[in-house]
Design a protein around this motif. Structure first.
Motif, PDB file in Angstrom:
ATOM      1  N   GLY A   2      18.488 110.289   5.002  1.00 35.43           N
ATOM      2  CA  GLY A   2      19.470 109.210   5.123  1.00 35.43           C
ATOM      3  C   GLY A   2      18.813 107.956   5.678  1.00 35.43           C
ATOM      4  N   THR A   3      19.433 106.838   5.453  1.00 36.75           N
ATOM      5  CA  THR A   3      18.869 105.572   5.915  1.00 36.75           C
ATOM      6  C   THR A   3      19.725 104.959   7.014  1.00 36.75           C
ATOM      7  OG1 THR A   3      20.027 104.324   4.200  1.00 36.75           O
ATOM      8  CG2 THR A   3      17.798 105.103   3.679  1.00 36.75           C
ATOM      9  N   TRP A   4      19.144 104.008   7.699  1.00 39.11           N
ATOM     10  CA  TRP A   4      19.853 103.263   8.729  1.00 39.11           C
ATOM     11  C   TRP A   4      19.395 101.812   8.688  1.00 39.11           C
ATOM     12  CZ3 TRP A   4      16.951 100.798  12.430  1.00 39.11           C
ATOM     13  CH2 TRP A   4      15.642 101.243  12.595  1.00 39.11           C
ATOM     14  N   ARG A   5      20.242 100.925   9.184  1.00 36.16           N
ATOM     15  CA  ARG A   5      19.898  99.509   9.327  1.00 36.16           C
ATOM     16  C   ARG A   5      20.803  98.922  10.393  1.00 36.16           C
ATOM     17  NH1 ARG A   5      21.094  94.136   7.107  1.00 36.16           N
ATOM     18  NH2 ARG A   5      19.143  92.969   7.166  1.00 36.16           N
ATOM     19  N   TYR A   6      20.222  98.106  11.264  1.00 30.26           N
ATOM     20  CA  TYR A   6      21.049  97.361  12.198  1.00 30.26           C
ATOM     21  C   TYR A   6      20.481  95.972  12.398  1.00 30.26           C
ATOM     22  CZ  TYR A   6      17.822  98.659  16.021  1.00 30.26           C
ATOM     23  OH  TYR A   6      16.724  98.853  16.817  1.00 30.26           O
ATOM     24  N   VAL A   7      21.384  95.082  12.757  1.00 30.92           N
ATOM     25  CA  VAL A   7      21.041  93.688  13.000  1.00 30.92           C
ATOM     26  C   VAL A   7      21.566  93.338  14.382  1.00 30.92           C
ATOM     27  CG1 VAL A   7      21.307  91.303  12.233  1.00 30.92           C
ATOM     28  CG2 VAL A   7      21.225  93.148  10.541  1.00 30.92           C
ATOM     29  N   VAL A   8      20.701  92.787  15.223  1.00 28.20           N
ATOM     30  CA  VAL A   8      21.053  92.367  16.571  1.00 28.20           C
ATOM     31  C   VAL A   8      21.041  90.843  16.599  1.00 28.20           C
ATOM     32  CG1 VAL A   8      20.364  92.461  18.999  1.00 28.20           C
ATOM     33  CG2 VAL A   8      19.970  94.430  17.519  1.00 28.20           C
ATOM     34  N   HIS A   9      22.086  90.260  17.154  1.00 20.01           N
ATOM     35  CA  HIS A   9      22.123  88.800  17.273  1.00 20.01           C
ATOM     36  C   HIS A   9      21.610  88.415  18.658  1.00 20.01           C
ATOM     37  CE1 HIS A   9      23.259  84.711  16.393  1.00 20.01           C
ATOM     38  NE2 HIS A   9      23.746  84.648  17.621  1.00 20.01           N
ATOM     39  N   GLU A  10      20.584  87.591  18.675  1.00 22.09           N
ATOM     40  CA  GLU A  10      20.014  87.095  19.925  1.00 22.09           C
ATOM     41  C   GLU A  10      20.543  85.688  20.173  1.00 22.09           C
ATOM     42  OE1 GLU A  10      18.151  88.694  22.085  1.00 22.09           O
ATOM     43  OE2 GLU A  10      17.988  90.501  20.858  1.00 22.09           O
ATOM     44  N   PRO A  11      21.157  85.453  21.324  1.00 22.43           N
ATOM     45  CA  PRO A  11      21.652  84.102  21.609  1.00 22.43           C
ATOM     46  C   PRO A  11      20.495  83.132  21.804  1.00 22.43           C
ATOM     47  CG  PRO A  11      21.928  85.531  23.526  1.00 22.43           C
ATOM     48  CD  PRO A  11      21.408  86.392  22.407  1.00 22.43           C
TER      49      PRO A  11
END
Length: 124
Positions: free
Chosen positions: A10-19
């Protein structure tokens, strides 16, 4: 954003927003689960999008001691030292510490339960 298909292959992806100035910026990662052995082990590839296209191999292990305290160990293996050095040069250690602190707070206080006190500390 977070997408997870938690199974071997299975795959995963995440995006974090940096201020930051101008509204900040996004940092994205993706990979594939190689091994899933709940609740103790995850082995996954990790690609830091925007960096050289080389996947690291992450091994995440959860070990509980006799007092019920869990230790998380994360090993990140890069095949090429230059890729490791490039990832470290991004300042990722500070971001990783913030993430680990948030995880610890979530686990000790419980998800969406800020009204509950943290559990008692284990005996010394």
């Amino acid at each position: 954003m977070c997408e997870i298909d938690l199974r071997p292959g299975g795959t995963w992806r995440y995006v974090v927003h940096e201020p930051g100035d101008g509204g900040g910026y996004d940092v994205a990662f993706h990979g594939e689960f190689r091994e899933v052995r709940a609740p103790h082990l995850l082995v996954t590839t990790e690609v830091h999008e925007g960096m050289p296209p080389a996947a690291a191999l992450d091994t995440v292990q959860f070990d509980e001691d006799e007092h019920g305290v869990t230790t998380l160990t994360l090993d990140v293996l890069h095949e090429v030292p230059a890729h490791r050095d490039a990832q470290l040069a991004t300042g990722m250690e500070g971001g990783m510490q913030v993430s680990m602190d948030r995880l610890e707070e979530l686990v000790t206080r419980g998800a969406h339960r800020p009204d509950q006190p943290p559990p008692a500390s284990p005996p010394a």
